[in-house]
Design a protein around this motif. Structure first.
Motif, PDB file in Angstrom:
ATOM      1  N   VAL A 306       0.834  -1.202   0.000  1.00 17.45           N
ATOM      2  CA  VAL A 306       0.000   0.000   0.000  1.00 17.45           C
ATOM      3  C   VAL A 306       0.869   1.252   0.000  1.00 17.45           C
ATOM      4  CG1 VAL A 306      -1.691   1.321   1.329  1.00 17.45           C
ATOM      5  CG2 VAL A 306      -1.943  -1.158   1.110  1.00 17.45           C
ATOM      6  N   THR A 307       1.936   1.259   0.785  1.00 15.06           N
ATOM      7  CA  THR A 307       2.831   2.419   0.832  1.00 15.06           C
ATOM      8  C   THR A 307       3.513   2.641  -0.505  1.00 15.06           C
ATOM      9  OG1 THR A 307       3.251   1.916   3.166  1.00 15.06           O
ATOM     10  CG2 THR A 307       4.725   3.482   2.107  1.00 15.06           C
ATOM     11  N   PHE A 308       3.940   1.569  -1.148  1.00 17.35           N
ATOM     12  CA  PHE A 308       4.626   1.721  -2.434  1.00 17.35           C
ATOM     13  C   PHE A 308       3.656   2.167  -3.529  1.00 17.35           C
ATOM     14  CE2 PHE A 308       6.680  -0.219  -6.306  1.00 17.35           C
ATOM     15  CZ  PHE A 308       7.678   0.732  -6.386  1.00 17.35           C
ATOM     16  N   ILE A 309       2.414   1.713  -3.491  1.00 17.71           N
ATOM     17  CA  ILE A 309       1.419   2.197  -4.452  1.00 17.71           C
ATOM     18  C   ILE A 309       1.257   3.702  -4.320  1.00 17.71           C
ATOM     19  CG2 ILE A 309      -1.054   2.173  -4.987  1.00 17.71           C
ATOM     20  CD1 ILE A 309      -1.079  -0.799  -4.420  1.00 17.71           C
ATOM     21  N   PHE A 310       1.243   4.172  -3.083  1.00 17.54           N
ATOM     22  CA  PHE A 310       1.141   5.614  -2.842  1.00 17.54           C
ATOM     23  C   PHE A 310       2.337   6.347  -3.447  1.00 17.54           C
ATOM     24  CE2 PHE A 310       1.362   9.417  -0.081  1.00 17.54           C
ATOM     25  CZ  PHE A 310       0.093   9.899  -0.291  1.00 17.54           C
ATOM     26  N   ALA A 311       3.550   5.777  -3.312  1.00 16.11           N
ATOM     27  CA  ALA A 311       4.744   6.393  -3.889  1.00 16.11           C
ATOM     28  C   ALA A 311       4.680   6.395  -5.412  1.00 16.11           C
ATOM     29  CB  ALA A 311       5.993   5.635  -3.416  1.00 16.11           C
ATOM     30  N   VAL A 312       4.193   5.312  -6.001  1.00 17.52           N
ATOM     31  CA  VAL A 312       4.058   5.244  -7.463  1.00 17.52           C
ATOM     32  C   VAL A 312       3.101   6.325  -7.964  1.00 17.52           C
ATOM     33  CG1 VAL A 312       3.218   3.826  -9.376  1.00 17.52           C
ATOM     34  CG2 VAL A 312       4.641   2.794  -7.607  1.00 17.52           C
ATOM     35  N   LEU A 313       2.005   6.509  -7.247  1.00 18.94           N
ATOM     36  CA  LEU A 313       1.035   7.531  -7.651  1.00 18.94           C
ATOM     37  C   LEU A 313       1.634   8.934  -7.562  1.00 18.94           C
ATOM     38  CD1 LEU A 313      -2.171   6.116  -5.924  1.00 18.94           C
ATOM     39  CD2 LEU A 313      -1.669   6.162  -8.366  1.00 18.94           C
ATOM     40  N   ILE A 314       2.441   9.193  -6.551  1.00 17.04           N
ATOM     41  CA  ILE A 314       3.070  10.513  -6.424  1.00 17.04           C
ATOM     42  C   ILE A 314       4.008  10.777  -7.600  1.00 17.04           C
ATOM     43  CG2 ILE A 314       4.721  11.863  -5.063  1.00 17.04           C
ATOM     44  CD1 ILE A 314       3.506  10.683  -2.564  1.00 17.04           C
ATOM     45  N   VAL A 315       4.833   9.797  -7.953  1.00 17.66           N
ATOM     46  CA  VAL A 315       5.740   9.958  -9.098  1.00 17.66           C
ATOM     47  C   VAL A 315       4.942  10.159 -10.381  1.00 17.66           C
ATOM     48  CG1 VAL A 315       7.500   8.807 -10.495  1.00 17.66           C
ATOM     49  CG2 VAL A 315       7.598   8.653  -7.996  1.00 17.66           C
ATOM     50  N   MET A 316       3.870   9.393 -10.556  1.00 14.15           N
ATOM     51  CA  MET A 316       3.071   9.481 -11.772  1.00 14.15           C
ATOM     52  C   MET A 316       2.396  10.845 -11.896  1.00 14.15           C
ATOM     53  SD  MET A 316      -0.043   7.008 -13.004  1.00 14.15           S
ATOM     54  CE  MET A 316      -1.162   7.615 -11.738  1.00 14.15           C
ATOM     55  N   PHE A 317       1.813  11.334 -10.810  1.00 13.18           N
ATOM     56  CA  PHE A 317       1.121  12.624 -10.874  1.00 13.18           C
ATOM     57  C   PHE A 317       2.112  13.783 -10.960  1.00 13.18           C
ATOM     58  CE2 PHE A 317      -2.543  10.186  -9.315  1.00 13.18           C
ATOM     59  CZ  PHE A 317      -3.510  10.677 -10.183  1.00 13.18           C
ATOM     60  N   ASN A 318       3.321  13.609 -10.485  1.00 15.46           N
ATOM     61  CA  ASN A 318       4.356  14.618 -10.733  1.00 15.46           C
ATOM     62  C   ASN A 318       4.618  14.754 -12.227  1.00 15.46           C
ATOM     63  OD1 ASN A 318       5.889  16.175  -8.661  1.00 15.46           O
ATOM     64  ND2 ASN A 318       5.868  14.214  -7.607  1.00 15.46           N
ATOM     65  N   LEU A 319       4.710  13.632 -12.913  1.00 18.37           N
ATOM     66  CA  LEU A 319       4.910  13.652 -14.357  1.00 18.37           C
ATOM     67  C   LEU A 319       3.734  14.305 -15.070  1.00 18.37           C
ATOM     68  CD1 LEU A 319       6.403  12.835 -16.941  1.00 18.37           C
ATOM     69  CD2 LEU A 319       5.344  10.568 -16.741  1.00 18.37           C
ATOM     70  N   ILE A 320       2.515  13.977 -14.635  1.00 18.93           N
ATOM     71  CA  ILE A 320       1.331  14.584 -15.245  1.00 18.93           C
ATOM     72  C   ILE A 320       1.331  16.096 -15.044  1.00 18.93           C
ATOM     73  CG2 ILE A 320      -1.188  14.703 -15.102  1.00 18.93           C
ATOM     74  CD1 ILE A 320      -1.191  11.734 -14.415  1.00 18.93           C
ATOM     75  N   ALA A 321       1.724  16.539 -13.859  1.00 18.53           N
ATOM     76  CA  ALA A 321       1.780  17.981 -13.591  1.00 18.53           C
ATOM     77  C   ALA A 321       2.793  18.669 -14.501  1.00 18.53           C
ATOM     78  CB  ALA A 321       2.136  18.223 -12.130  1.00 18.53           C
ATOM     79  N   ASP A 322       3.958  18.058 -14.710  1.00 16.31           N
ATOM     80  CA  ASP A 322       4.967  18.648 -15.591  1.00 16.31           C
ATOM     81  C   ASP A 322       4.456  18.761 -17.023  1.00 16.31           C
ATOM     82  OD1 ASP A 322       6.733  18.931 -13.525  1.00 16.31           O
ATOM     83  OD2 ASP A 322       7.824  17.074 -13.928  1.00 16.31           O
ATOM     84  N   ILE A 323       3.723  17.762 -17.474  1.00 17.73           N
ATOM     85  CA  ILE A 323       3.176  17.802 -18.825  1.00 17.73           C
ATOM     86  C   ILE A 323       2.116  18.899 -18.944  1.00 17.73           C
ATOM     87  CG2 ILE A 323       1.850  16.489 -20.536  1.00 17.73           C
ATOM     88  CD1 ILE A 323       3.218  13.975 -19.494  1.00 17.73           C
ATOM     89  N   LEU A 324       1.298  19.055 -17.909  1.00 17.87           N
ATOM     90  CA  LEU A 324       0.268  20.095 -17.928  1.00 17.87           C
ATOM     91  C   LEU A 324       0.863  21.496 -17.940  1.00 17.87           C
ATOM     92  CD1 LEU A 324      -2.424  18.636 -15.492  1.00 17.87           C
ATOM     93  CD2 LEU A 324      -2.547  18.818 -17.984  1.00 17.87           C
ATOM     94  N   TYR A 325       2.078  21.649 -17.387  1.00 20.18           N
ATOM     95  CA  TYR A 325       2.730  22.962 -17.438  1.00 20.18           C
ATOM     96  C   TYR A 325       2.857  23.452 -18.875  1.00 20.18           C
ATOM     97  CZ  TYR A 325       4.216  22.376 -12.564  1.00 20.18           C
ATOM     98  OH  TYR A 325       4.239  22.205 -11.212  1.00 20.18           O
ATOM     99  N   GLY A 326       3.319  22.558 -19.747  1.00 20.17           N
ATOM    100  CA  GLY A 326       3.506  22.940 -21.147  1.00 20.17           C
ATOM    101  C   GLY A 326       2.207  23.250 -21.853  1.00 20.17           C
ATOM    102  N   ILE A 327       1.098  22.639 -21.396  1.00 25.78           N
ATOM    103  CA  ILE A 327      -0.201  22.907 -22.004  1.00 25.78           C
ATOM    104  C   ILE A 327      -0.760  24.238 -21.528  1.00 25.78           C
ATOM    105  CG2 ILE A 327      -2.578  22.065 -22.203  1.00 25.78           C
ATOM    106  CD1 ILE A 327      -1.492  19.235 -21.896  1.00 25.78           C
ATOM    107  N   LEU A 328      -0.598  24.537 -20.248  1.00 26.39           N
ATOM    108  CA  LEU A 328      -1.142  25.764 -19.676  1.00 26.39           C
ATOM    109  C   LEU A 328      -0.322  26.994 -20.032  1.00 26.39           C
ATOM    110  CD1 LEU A 328      -2.138  24.468 -16.124  1.00 26.39           C
ATOM    111  CD2 LEU A 328      -3.692  25.110 -17.967  1.00 26.39           C
ATOM    112  N   ASP A 329       0.991  26.855 -20.083  1.00 23.58           N
ATOM    113  CA  ASP A 329       1.866  28.007 -20.313  1.00 23.58           C
ATOM    114  C   ASP A 329       2.615  27.811 -21.625  1.00 23.58           C
ATOM    115  OD1 ASP A 329       3.528  30.165 -20.253  1.00 23.58           O
ATOM    116  OD2 ASP A 329       4.232  29.854 -18.213  1.00 23.58           O
TER     117      ASP A 329
END
Length: 335
Positions: A306-329
């Motif tokens: 369960v703890t590692f799934i949480f870590a995987v989700l954090i890494v994944m959503f960090n990547l999604i946030a970086d991609i959204l930066y290029g779309i927004l700005d």
């Protein structure tokens, strides 16, 4: 953008491997034993056989690589078999909970709907409340609305959820009797009466979590909008005669959402990880409650997974946030 995404994915692989090793070792080396609940009168040879049956007698690195193989290879195969009726897993050994003797991912699958229903709804409501409050508070800086929004954010963010939850229970459940205090996990929505009962039992935990999430996100939104309202491009747009609504919603808001995206994206893993404290207060049988229960009985496979799934989700959503930066700005270009 594609090159950046692939580069980030390649960077995420060693990052996740390192995180998995740290989580596994920290949990494995922590005080406690999977046989802590077993009476001391049980003979040592029987205790040794019980450890062997759980695989806990193997060296730590052997157990780590087996767990890693199960997490990234065997469990996905079981997921594919469940979806398409195939037999790719061929009965391979899964990650088994030491407490319940069932696959950990089965436990997660059973608990996830409750967590998504309550925590997901609260997070969505929190975002929908926070964005308008943050935007209008910045646009009407130092107005009564801004002062009220600041007080709301400070109170919501500084007061812990266990205190807020108990206060709401005391007011709305004990004194007024409007809502139940315990979440009924077995309740199924089959008609209008059961739907109203579901809304009633969701009301208090959703209010607690939505208040906390909205307080945090609204402050980030207000600060970001205030910073962009003073930029030269805003003064230029106003000097050209552009309408105030268009200036704020089209230009200011788009640039202001960049730091807000980070906060929202990094908060999304908590939707899947569950709200541990709130789930305990309202007896919600979700992921957070499963994690607490596993920690109490030293169910290491469940805690590690369960703890590692949480870590995987954090890494994944960090990547999604970086991609959204290029779309927004449009000023941000990765390639």
């Amino acid at each position: 953008m594609l090159t950046f995404t692939l580069r980030r994915l390649m960077t995420a692989i060693p990052t996740l491997l390192l995180i998995s090793l740290v989580i596994f070792l920290l949990v494995d080396l922590a005080p406690g034993s999977p046989l802590s609940d077993v009476p001391l009168t049980v003979p040592p040879d029987v205790r040794q056989k019980m450890l062997a049956a759980m695989g806990a007698d193997q060296p730590v690195m052997v157990r780590y690589f087996l767990w890693l193989k199960q997490f990234f290879w065997i469990e996905p195969l079981y997921g594919i078999d469940a979806l398409f009726g195939t037999d790719f897993a061929q009965g391979a050994q899964r990650i088994i909970s030491w407490q319940s003797k069932v696959p950990v991912f089965q436990i997660i699958g059973e608990r996830l709907p409750q967590t998504l229903t309550v925590v997901g709804t609260a997070y969505l409501i929190g975002v929908l409340i926070a964005l308008p409050i943050g935007i209008y508070s910045a646009y009407r800086q130092y107005s009564w609305f801004d002062q009220a929004g600041t007080f709301f954010a400070m109170a919501g963010f500084s007061v812990p959820t266990f205190f807020t939850g108990n206060v709401l229970i005391l007011i709305f459940a004990v004194n007024l009797g409007w809502f139940p205090t315990i979440y009924d996990t077995n309740l199924e929505v089959v008609d209008w009466a059961s739907f109203k009962a579901m809304l009633a039992q969701m009301a208090l935990p959703v209010m607690v979590l939505a208040l906390f999430n909205a307080a945090e996100i609204s402050r980030y939104t207000r600060s970001s909008v205030l910073e962009n309202l003073g930029q030269d491009y805003v003064r230029t747009a106003r000097a050209k005669g552009m309408g105030e609504q268009k200036v704020v919603l089209k230009h200011v808001l788009r640039n202001s959402l960049i730091p807000v995206v980070t906060v929202v994206a990094l908060g999304l893993p908590t939707v899947f990880g569950g709200a541990i404290v709130t789930e305990q207060i309202f007896k919600i049988n979700g992921i957070g409650a499963a994690l607490i229960g596993a920690i109490n009985v030293s169910d290491l496979p469940t805690v590690q997974t369960v703890t590692f799934i949480f870590a995987v989700l954090i890494v994944m959503f960090n990547l999604i946030a970086d991609i959204l930066y290029g779309i927004l700005d449009p000023r941000i270009r990765y390639d």
